[in-house]
Design an enzyme around this catalytic site. Sequence first.
Site, PDB file in Angstrom:
ATOM      1  N   LYS A  67      -0.584   5.954  -9.956  1.00 23.22           N
ATOM      2  CA  LYS A  67       0.864   5.765 -10.206  1.00 23.22           C
ATOM      3  C   LYS A  67       1.309   6.644 -11.367  1.00 23.22           C
ATOM      4  O   LYS A  67       0.603   6.743 -12.387  1.00 23.22           O
ATOM      5  CB  LYS A  67       1.132   4.286 -10.515  1.00 23.22           C
ATOM      6  CG  LYS A  67       2.612   3.960 -10.679  1.00 23.22           C
ATOM      7  CD  LYS A  67       2.806   2.466 -10.903  1.00 23.22           C
ATOM      8  CE  LYS A  67       4.268   2.110 -11.066  1.00 23.22           C
ATOM      9  NZ  LYS A  67       4.482   0.662 -11.307  1.00 23.22           N
ATOM     10  N   SER A  81       7.571  -1.867  -8.257  1.00 22.15           N
ATOM     11  CA  SER A  81       7.814  -0.464  -8.543  1.00 22.15           C
ATOM     12  C   SER A  81       6.691   0.473  -8.092  1.00 22.15           C
ATOM     13  O   SER A  81       6.892   1.682  -8.025  1.00 22.15           O
ATOM     14  CB  SER A  81       8.016  -0.293 -10.050  1.00 22.15           C
ATOM     15  OG  SER A  81       6.826  -0.648 -10.743  1.00 22.15           O
ATOM     16  N   SER A 110       4.944  -5.734  -9.526  1.00 22.08           N
ATOM     17  CA  SER A 110       4.967  -4.384  -8.965  1.00 22.08           C
ATOM     18  C   SER A 110       3.707  -3.914  -8.257  1.00 22.08           C
ATOM     19  O   SER A 110       3.684  -2.827  -7.695  1.00 22.08           O
ATOM     20  CB  SER A 110       5.291  -3.370 -10.062  1.00 22.08           C
ATOM     21  OG  SER A 110       6.666  -3.353 -10.276  1.00 22.08           O
TER      22      SER A 110
END
Length: 477
Positions: free
Chosen positions: A79, A154, A178
């Site tokens: 990420k 997210s 997330s």
Amino acid sequence: MDIVSLTIAAVRDGLASKQFSAVELTQEALQFARQENAKTNAYLTFSGERALAAAQKVDAALAAGQPLGPLAGVPVGIKDVIVTRGVRTTCGSKLLEHFVPPYNATAVERLEAAGGIMIGKTNCDEFAMGSSTENSAYGPVRNPVALDRVPGGSSGGSAAVVAQGTAVVSLGSDTGGSIRQPASFCGCVGVTPTYGRVSRYGLVAFASSLDHIGPFARSAKDAATLLSVIAGRDERDATSAAHPVQDYEAAMALPVEGLKLGLPKEYFEGLNQETGDCIHAGLDALKKLGCQIVDVTMPHTKWAIDAYYIICTAEVSANLSRFDGVRFTTRSANSNTLLEMYRNSRGEGFGAEAKRRIMLGAYVLSHGYYDAYYLKAQRVRALIARDFAHAFETVDAIIAPVSPFPAFKLGEKVNDPLQMYLSDIYTITGSLAGIPCMSVPCGATAAGLPIGMQILTKHFAEDTLFRIAHQYELNRQ
Ligand code: GLN
């Protein structure tokens, strides 16, 4: 090789039996990732050179008969809120469009030391704020299962790359859901470990008291392997725990017969029908394995969203003050004074959600409002943690939904932040309590949208989490 369904064990076997080399696998993964990215926008940056260099090292070790690390040759997505030396790290923000970190996050360092191959950096909501990945300055990610839908957020990019098969596992971050929510929306496994289980060194801070790094995978087993590589005390993060990392593999082999699973009624109110049906089917499967289902109550759940959005925005307003146009960030070109430069750089660089949270956070911390909002929210947080502690006196784990509904359409909620915040109701409580929780696929809607079942355990009981998830995976239809 069928790259889409590869597991960590299959990579190991393939390398050992010379079915493919690490370089061949990496080349194929990179090519496939580039091709799929045209559909999903899941990667923001590819790290081809670094990946191939790492793969060459694995092949050389193999040729020399040296022992291989637990992630040898495994393609991984990271990420883009986790810093990587020499590879651009944007946090999904325009402000960091050109930021190339001078160091690696501890989790990345450990993952690469174990032979993992970083294919690229995955798209996410700006500074990990969001539930749909539509808050990225680089365009939204599309859910590989249904391209007109969001992948969740997210960590939408990290879930999508595992679901689409361009990475075998990936790293995401979870502050209020997330990892679990995108895992649920995309049909993969996502684990939020105990707070402090994985070092946050090199994770760009969103809300420091809630931020966790954790794995995505296509099975509980692969998630456990990745977590065991990245977990453990790190001198560079004072909040990382010294608690020994358990043997997850041994735990997963144990049957679940006799385990008590708590069902909190507060988590089944206002749930979409098909989601509820899938969770109940999951519970039936666990009952067949000999688990006992017990009703538990979590009376403070209804205050969780309010408390979370006060605490996290307060921390955001402090953490994001470092992005000022002087260090790291893109500087506004047209400013005459220092103050103007700060204002313009932040004004031009931050997206709407980041600005909204910075303002809200500054407000709840301001003189006169601190006690009314921030302090009260901290008290609610303690009560939520107490609800869990109380439940865990009688049960080994709690089973709950991850999200009230399956993946929604792109654009459906993005203009209504409150609706978006409400979708976090079932994940936020675990984050506030700092306990380990995970999402395991437990079916799909009639339209084929994946549904995840959430499992939560007490602090540092990741072994129980993996044991339940793995036994469930082995026995579900
Ligand atoms: N959706 C939540 C938020 O917007 C959680 C985000 C996260 O866990 N990083 O804050």
